[in-house]
Design a protein around this motif. Structure first.
Motif, PDB file in Angstrom:
ATOM      1  N   VAL A 160       0.858  -1.184   0.000  1.00 48.64           N
ATOM      2  CA  VAL A 160       0.000   0.000   0.000  1.00 48.64           C
ATOM      3  C   VAL A 160       0.889   1.228   0.000  1.00 48.64           C
ATOM      4  O   VAL A 160       2.011   1.206   0.536  1.00 48.64           O
ATOM      5  CB  VAL A 160      -0.945   0.016   1.219  1.00 48.64           C
ATOM      6  CG1 VAL A 160      -1.837  -1.217   1.237  1.00 48.64           C
ATOM      7  CG2 VAL A 160      -0.176   0.109   2.523  1.00 48.64           C
ATOM      8  N   ASP A 161       0.411   2.305  -0.626  1.00 46.42           N
ATOM      9  CA  ASP A 161       1.194   3.532  -0.637  1.00 46.42           C
ATOM     10  C   ASP A 161       0.960   4.314   0.651  1.00 46.42           C
ATOM     11  O   ASP A 161       0.231   3.871   1.546  1.00 46.42           O
ATOM     12  CB  ASP A 161       0.875   4.373  -1.882  1.00 46.42           C
ATOM     13  CG  ASP A 161      -0.587   4.798  -1.953  1.00 46.42           C
ATOM     14  OD1 ASP A 161      -1.256   4.871  -0.883  1.00 46.42           O
ATOM     15  OD2 ASP A 161      -1.083   5.047  -3.078  1.00 46.42           O
ATOM     16  N   LEU A 164      -2.377   4.717   1.867  1.00 51.24           N
ATOM     17  CA  LEU A 164      -3.019   3.437   2.173  1.00 51.24           C
ATOM     18  C   LEU A 164      -3.795   2.852   1.007  1.00 51.24           C
ATOM     19  O   LEU A 164      -4.546   1.894   1.180  1.00 51.24           O
ATOM     20  CB  LEU A 164      -3.941   3.554   3.397  1.00 51.24           C
ATOM     21  CG  LEU A 164      -3.225   3.750   4.734  1.00 51.24           C
ATOM     22  CD1 LEU A 164      -4.236   3.763   5.868  1.00 51.24           C
ATOM     23  CD2 LEU A 164      -2.201   2.651   4.972  1.00 51.24           C
ATOM     24  N   VAL A 166      -4.292   0.415  -1.895  1.00 53.97           N
ATOM     25  CA  VAL A 166      -3.694  -0.868  -2.215  1.00 53.97           C
ATOM     26  C   VAL A 166      -3.127  -0.823  -3.628  1.00 53.97           C
ATOM     27  O   VAL A 166      -3.850  -0.579  -4.590  1.00 53.97           O
ATOM     28  CB  VAL A 166      -4.730  -2.007  -2.099  1.00 53.97           C
ATOM     29  CG1 VAL A 166      -4.111  -3.331  -2.516  1.00 53.97           C
ATOM     30  CG2 VAL A 166      -5.277  -2.095  -0.677  1.00 53.97           C
ATOM     31  N   ARG A 167      -1.798  -1.042  -3.755  1.00 58.73           N
ATOM     32  CA  ARG A 167      -1.159  -1.005  -5.072  1.00 58.73           C
ATOM     33  C   ARG A 167      -1.078  -2.413  -5.688  1.00 58.73           C
ATOM     34  O   ARG A 167      -1.305  -2.593  -6.867  1.00 58.73           O
ATOM     35  CB  ARG A 167       0.254  -0.420  -4.985  1.00 58.73           C
ATOM     36  CG  ARG A 167       0.366   0.900  -4.262  1.00 58.73           C
ATOM     37  CD  ARG A 167      -0.634   1.946  -4.717  1.00 58.73           C
ATOM     38  NE  ARG A 167      -0.616   2.175  -6.163  1.00 58.73           N
ATOM     39  CZ  ARG A 167      -1.427   3.010  -6.792  1.00 58.73           C
ATOM     40  NH1 ARG A 167      -2.351   3.686  -6.118  1.00 58.73           N
ATOM     41  NH2 ARG A 167      -1.348   3.164  -8.096  1.00 58.73           N
ATOM     42  N   GLU A 185      -6.858  -3.229  -6.556  1.00 57.56           N
ATOM     43  CA  GLU A 185      -5.556  -2.619  -6.832  1.00 57.56           C
ATOM     44  C   GLU A 185      -5.710  -1.255  -7.486  1.00 57.56           C
ATOM     45  O   GLU A 185      -6.333  -1.117  -8.529  1.00 57.56           O
ATOM     46  CB  GLU A 185      -4.720  -3.548  -7.716  1.00 57.56           C
ATOM     47  CG  GLU A 185      -4.288  -4.823  -7.007  1.00 57.56           C
ATOM     48  CD  GLU A 185      -3.506  -5.765  -7.896  1.00 57.56           C
ATOM     49  OE1 GLU A 185      -2.721  -6.565  -7.376  1.00 57.56           O
ATOM     50  OE2 GLU A 185      -3.685  -5.703  -9.137  1.00 57.56           O
ATOM     51  N   SER A 189      -8.751   1.863  -0.684  1.00 59.92           N
ATOM     52  CA  SER A 189      -7.854   2.143   0.432  1.00 59.92           C
ATOM     53  C   SER A 189      -7.919   0.982   1.415  1.00 59.92           C
ATOM     54  O   SER A 189      -8.986   0.403   1.649  1.00 59.92           O
ATOM     55  CB  SER A 189      -8.252   3.432   1.140  1.00 59.92           C
ATOM     56  OG  SER A 189      -7.546   3.579   2.363  1.00 59.92           O
ATOM     57  N   PHE A 190      -6.753   0.645   1.981  1.00 58.59           N
ATOM     58  CA  PHE A 190      -6.751  -0.414   2.988  1.00 58.59           C
ATOM     59  C   PHE A 190      -7.636  -0.048   4.171  1.00 58.59           C
ATOM     60  O   PHE A 190      -8.212  -0.924   4.825  1.00 58.59           O
ATOM     61  CB  PHE A 190      -5.309  -0.679   3.456  1.00 58.59           C
ATOM     62  CG  PHE A 190      -5.186  -1.812   4.422  1.00 58.59           C
ATOM     63  CD1 PHE A 190      -5.394  -3.122   4.014  1.00 58.59           C
ATOM     64  CD2 PHE A 190      -4.884  -1.574   5.755  1.00 58.59           C
ATOM     65  CE1 PHE A 190      -5.287  -4.176   4.907  1.00 58.59           C
ATOM     66  CE2 PHE A 190      -4.782  -2.623   6.653  1.00 58.59           C
ATOM     67  CZ  PHE A 190      -4.986  -3.922   6.227  1.00 58.59           C
ATOM     68  N   GLU A 243       6.415   2.744  -0.073  1.00 56.67           N
ATOM     69  CA  GLU A 243       5.288   1.852   0.143  1.00 56.67           C
ATOM     70  C   GLU A 243       5.464   1.022   1.415  1.00 56.67           C
ATOM     71  O   GLU A 243       6.553   0.945   1.980  1.00 56.67           O
ATOM     72  CB  GLU A 243       5.112   0.922  -1.061  1.00 56.67           C
ATOM     73  CG  GLU A 243       4.707   1.650  -2.331  1.00 56.67           C
ATOM     74  CD  GLU A 243       4.393   0.685  -3.471  1.00 56.67           C
ATOM     75  OE1 GLU A 243       4.694  -0.516  -3.327  1.00 56.67           O
ATOM     76  OE2 GLU A 243       3.831   1.130  -4.477  1.00 56.67           O
TER      77      GLU A 243
END
Length: 580
Positions: A160-161, A164, A166-167, A185, A189-190, A243
């Motif tokens: 996650v960046d 937050l 999710v990448r 992805e 957001s987480f 990240e």
């Protein structure tokens, strides 16, 4: 047609595809290639564009030598098509003149002029291109393995960046979240996956202060397909990145016998600047005949200052002149010799170099020799930085293990610390000490695949439970066996319960079959295990530990190792049962 030359086994072979048509100047590049002073080289030839494209499809090659004037194509179009098909293999264009269009084509590494082409110039360009080809191949392999590790590890992982979002997530995370990757992805957001009461922001703030210190908390994951899963969340900063790595351990599966935990392996990649090699030619007496510009740049001497002088007397520091004369003697005697040492520049400073020395024979008589010098200062410094970074990564991995089994994680760190102290008392080499420390940190990694209920059981173990515990050396060996580590860490994990007299397990081997690293870890493991509090008993007093070492020295334990551990304890360098 394929030609091959095999030289010293320490040379890396260069596989060359020569694309050159027949003409009134037939074989101009082939002729130079045959005179290249590089002993481990194999070449294949293609006379048309079609043959070249077919050969590249069959591969593999390290370098393509291309004369773009072919029967079925010529000029920039040939250069473009060959470079495109080469797909990462450096292309060296050899032409009457190097036009800007060809030189700027993607994949073209160098452009050499036919009329002024020499074997030395060709050898220099080939070596640089081959080095670049090998580095890029290793980089692609490392990226592929890193991706495979992320995808196929037994843990649900996300990156996650700092916002937050999710990448990336692996397949296990996708299954845990009950979704498809495209829905999450880069989109979710987480924070949206966990309940609002989760201490996410607090943990995130702590990570921003100490990115390398893992943060963990229990939470519930809201599955996209419906339902909720209780998970243990671990968050840690991704080295060299903004990240975070997030691992999700499914706590709802704790009723299963085993928890799937696999050591994550991260492959380091590095790119080193290609530096041209300095070449010196000398006669049969070892007197300098010629040097190339790269040699002048490397050492600061001009040819006029060197011609007619013994190369050893000029660039070898006084303390190394005896070994330098031996290198020169072996070069002139007809063999080849490769070493790594230090040489002196014109300003008196010293530079770390690797040297390839070989003789030159003309008309059946030895006419002299040559030396090829490469500056390896940056490479040595980079290697040291990589080793330090690797140690940091292993320590980070052990800290993450603490979330699953705090006792084992602490035990491994304490064993590693004592092993380093004992190794230094025994005057091991620095590289051995590094390997010993890493082996200590990972020697009980096999316990990560055992049920936590057994590892933390306060009472006596059953025979079946004890058999599982005794399987952890083999389990650890299986995890570490394929890791590309520069030390025998897998063997340390497998053998740390073996004893000098053969009374240990799993195989009961003894004596010289046990490496010095295994003997050290065996003693340090006993010291730490006896002195630490266990789920089923309190730690034993220091006197009991010392008595065990003294009584076992010469039978169960290597005497030198046992004495070094005793000295470390009695001198207060290591406190058994103490805090980290």
């Amino acid at each position: 047609m394929t030609t091959e030359r095999t030289g010293d086994s320490s040379d890396a072979r260069i596989r060359v595809l020569l694309v050159e048509a027949g003409s009134d100047r037939e074989g101009v590049v082939q002729s130079c290639l045959g005179s290249v002073p590089y002993p481990s080289l194999s070449s294949s030839r293609a006379g048309t564009l079609a043959e070249a494209l077919a050969a590249l499809a069959a591969g593999p090659f390290d370098v393509v030598l291309l004369r773009p004037e072919l029967p079925d194509g010529n000029g920039a179009d040939v250069v473009r098509r060959v470079a495109a098909r080469a797909s990462g293999v450096p292309v060296i264009v050899v032409a009457a003149e190097c036009d800007a269009q060809s030189a700027a084509t993607d994949g073209v590494f160098d452009c050499l002029v036919t009329d002024t082409l020499t074997s030395d110039e060709l050898a220099h360009s080939l070596r640089r291109a081959a080095e670049r080809s090998r580095l890029e191949s290793r980089l692609r392999e490392a990226e592929s393995r890193s991706h495979a590790l992320f995808e196929h590890t037994g843990t649900a992982l996300l990156t996650v960046d700092r916002n937050l979002v999710v990448r990336h997530m692996n397949e296990r995370a996708r299954r845990l979240l009950g979704s498809v990757r495209g829905e999450i992805e880069g989109r979710v957001s987480f924070a949206d996956l966990v309940p609002p009461e989760t201490p996410l922001l607090k943990k995130l703030a702590a990570l921003r202060e100490e990115p390398s210190t893992p943060e963990q908390f229990e939470s519930s994951i809201v599955r996209r397909s419906g339902g909720v899963r209780r998970v243990l969340v671990n968050m840690v900063g991704l080295p060299g990145s903004e990240e975070l790595i997030v691992s999700l351990h499914d706590l709802s599966a704790h009723d299963q016998v085993e928890t799937e935990v696999r050591r994550q392996r991260e492959y380091f990649r590095a790119l080193f600047e290609n530096s041209p090699e300095g070449i010196v030619a000398f006669d049969a007496e070892g007197l300098v005949v010629d040097v190339n510009p790269a040699f002048e740049r490397l050492f600061g001497f001009k040819l006029g200052e060197l011609a007619g002088r013994n190369i050893v007397e000029v660039i070898a520091p006084p303390r190394l002149q005896a070994s330098a004369r031996e290198i020169l003697r072996k070069s002139l005697s007809g063999g080849s010799y490769v070493t790594q040492t230090v040489r002196r520049r014109s300003d008196g400073s010293e530079v770390a170099v690797s040297i390839l020395g070989a003789s030159v024979t003309l008309d059946g008589e030895r006419a002299g020799g040559f030396g090829i010098y490469r500056d390896v200062s940056a490479q040595l410094a980079a290697q040291e930085r990589l080793e330090e970074a690797f140690i940091d990564l292993v320590e980070t991995t052990v800290r993450m293990m603490a979330s699953v089994d705090p006792y084992t994680a602490k035990h491994q760190r304490m064993v590693a610390r004592l092993a380093d102290v004992v190794g230094r008392k025994l005057e091991l080499e620095e590289d051995q000490l590094q390997g010993l420390y890493v082996g200590g940190l990972l020697h009980d990694i096999g316990k990560m695949s055992l049920p936590s209920t057994i590892l933390t059981k306060p009472g006596r173990l059953t025979s079946q439970e004890w058999a599982l515990i005794r399987s952890h050396p083999q389990r650890g060996y299986d995890v570490l066996l394929d890791a590309k580590l520069p030390w025998p860490v897998a063997d340390m994990a497998l053998r740390h319960h073996e004893r000098l007299d053969g009374s240990g397990y799993p195989d009961g081997i003894a004596g010289e079959q046990l490496s010095i690293e295994v003997r050290i870890l065996g003693v340090c493991d006993v010291v730490e295990a006896m002195s630490s509090d266990r789920p089923y008993r309190a730690g034993l007093p220091v006197e009991a530990v010392l008595q065990e070492l003294r009584e076992g020295a010469g039978s169960r334990y290597e005497p030198r190792v046992a004495q070094a551990a005793v000295d470390a304890i009695e001198q207060g360098v290591f406190v058994p049962g103490g805090d980290e």
